[in-house]
Design a protein around this motif. Structure first.
Motif, PDB file in Angstrom:
ATOM      1  N   ILE A 151      -8.733 -20.683 -14.669  1.00  0.00           N
ATOM      2  CA  ILE A 151      -7.721 -21.209 -15.587  1.00  0.00           C
ATOM      3  C   ILE A 151      -7.540 -20.262 -16.761  1.00  0.00           C
ATOM      4  N   ILE A 152      -8.633 -20.052 -17.505  1.00  0.00           N
ATOM      5  CA  ILE A 152      -8.560 -19.247 -18.708  1.00  0.00           C
ATOM      6  C   ILE A 152      -9.968 -18.816 -19.076  1.00  0.00           C
ATOM      7  N   ASP A 153     -10.079 -17.692 -19.752  1.00  0.00           N
ATOM      8  CA  ASP A 153     -11.384 -17.213 -20.188  1.00  0.00           C
ATOM      9  C   ASP A 153     -11.329 -16.807 -21.655  1.00  0.00           C
ATOM     10  N   ILE A 154     -12.497 -16.592 -22.223  1.00  0.00           N
ATOM     11  CA  ILE A 154     -12.577 -16.179 -23.622  1.00  0.00           C
ATOM     12  C   ILE A 154     -13.871 -15.408 -23.837  1.00  0.00           C
ATOM     13  N   ARG A 155     -13.789 -14.358 -24.636  1.00  0.00           N
ATOM     14  CA  ARG A 155     -14.986 -13.613 -24.982  1.00  0.00           C
ATOM     15  C   ARG A 155     -15.515 -14.116 -26.320  1.00  0.00           C
ATOM     16  N   VAL A 215      -8.255 -22.627 -24.973  1.00  0.00           N
ATOM     17  CA  VAL A 215      -9.705 -22.722 -24.982  1.00  0.00           C
ATOM     18  C   VAL A 215     -10.187 -22.434 -26.396  1.00  0.00           C
ATOM     19  N   LEU A 216     -11.087 -23.266 -26.867  1.00  0.00           N
ATOM     20  CA  LEU A 216     -11.689 -23.115 -28.182  1.00  0.00           C
ATOM     21  C   LEU A 216     -13.182 -22.867 -28.009  1.00  0.00           C
ATOM     22  N   LEU A 217     -13.702 -21.936 -28.760  1.00  0.00           N
ATOM     23  CA  LEU A 217     -15.113 -21.597 -28.678  1.00  0.00           C
ATOM     24  C   LEU A 217     -15.751 -21.727 -30.060  1.00  0.00           C
ATOM     25  N   ASN A 218     -16.808 -22.490 -30.141  1.00  0.00           N
ATOM     26  CA  ASN A 218     -17.581 -22.628 -31.376  1.00  0.00           C
ATOM     27  C   ASN A 218     -18.996 -22.138 -31.085  1.00  0.00           C
TER      28      ASN A 218
END
Lengths: 114, 113
Positions: free
Chosen positions: A47-51, A64-67
């Protein structure tokens, strides 16, 4: 013995609502995170990724949210559609160097009602 | 369109028999992964290849499981002898080392009776 199995979290929404699926990860060394969607009888689909150098990334209808402070990841789906019904997995590279060598979460079942 | 192809899609076998699952990664991909999915454990990594060389198979029971890549277009996962606890869906995924996304096949549903 009894087959207990995993008790997956479930989210039930109405068509058109926004959905938020949450995920916690444990390895503070993880630097790459990815969301997969799995429909019944199919393999996981990206779907989606994040570094880890980002805290937010947007795609088509998904964010996408990353904490990293609390090791929490979320997937937001805007204007949820019946076709979004599936199991959603978060995964991370557990601090490894390969982006494909992933540790998967247990998954969340999303059901979208027309 | 490019996709990871797994065969067979379904396999029912008797305990003690040998099982071989095959995967054709996307042409040009240089990393291949084998995952197993069960209701009890979810998705687990079994083995990981880079440029056909096995890099990590720590997730795989060594006494009965073996994974190989005879060539760049074929990856195999073999179970000998199979046991009922091996019943699961086995997924192959491929990707490019310098990229991030791993593409999954449709899986092989294995039932050992």
């Amino acid at each position: 013995g009894e087959n207990v199995g995993l008790h997956l979290p479930t989210l039930s929404v109405q068509e058109g609502d926004n959905s938020i699926i949450n995920c916690a990860y444990s390895n503070s060394a993880s630097d790459y995170f990815i969301w997969y969607k799995q429909e019944s009888g199919k393999g996981p689909q990206f779907i989606i990724d994040i570094r880890s150098n980002m805290d937010k990334r947007q795609g088509q209808r998904v964010t996408v949210l990353l904490n990293k402070t609390v090791k929490h990841l979320s997937l937001q789906i805007a204007a949820t559609q019946p076709g979004d019904s599936a199991v959603y997995f978060c995964a991370d590279n557990a601090g490894g160097t390969s982006y494909g060598k992933l540790t998967f979460g247990q998954g969340t079942i999303l059901t979208v009602h027309p | 369109d490019a996709r990871v192809t797994q065969t067979p899609r379904h396999k029912v076998t008797e305990m003690g028999q040998e099982v071989t699952m095959r995967c054709q990664p996307i042409l040009g991909h240089n990393t291949v992964f084998w995952y197993r999915q069960t209701m009890m454990q979810g998705l687990e990594l079994l083995a990981y290849f880079r440029n056909r060389a096995p890099l990590d198979d720590s997730g795989m029971p060594k006494d009965r499981f073996s994974a190989e890549m005879p060539d760049a277009t074929l990856a195999t996962l073999k179970i000998q002898p199979s046991e009922p606890r091996d019943s699961a869906v086995y997924f192959c995924a491929s990707g490019l080392l310098q990229e991030t996304e791993a593409f999954f096949g449709q899986g092989t549903r294995l039932t050992v009776v």
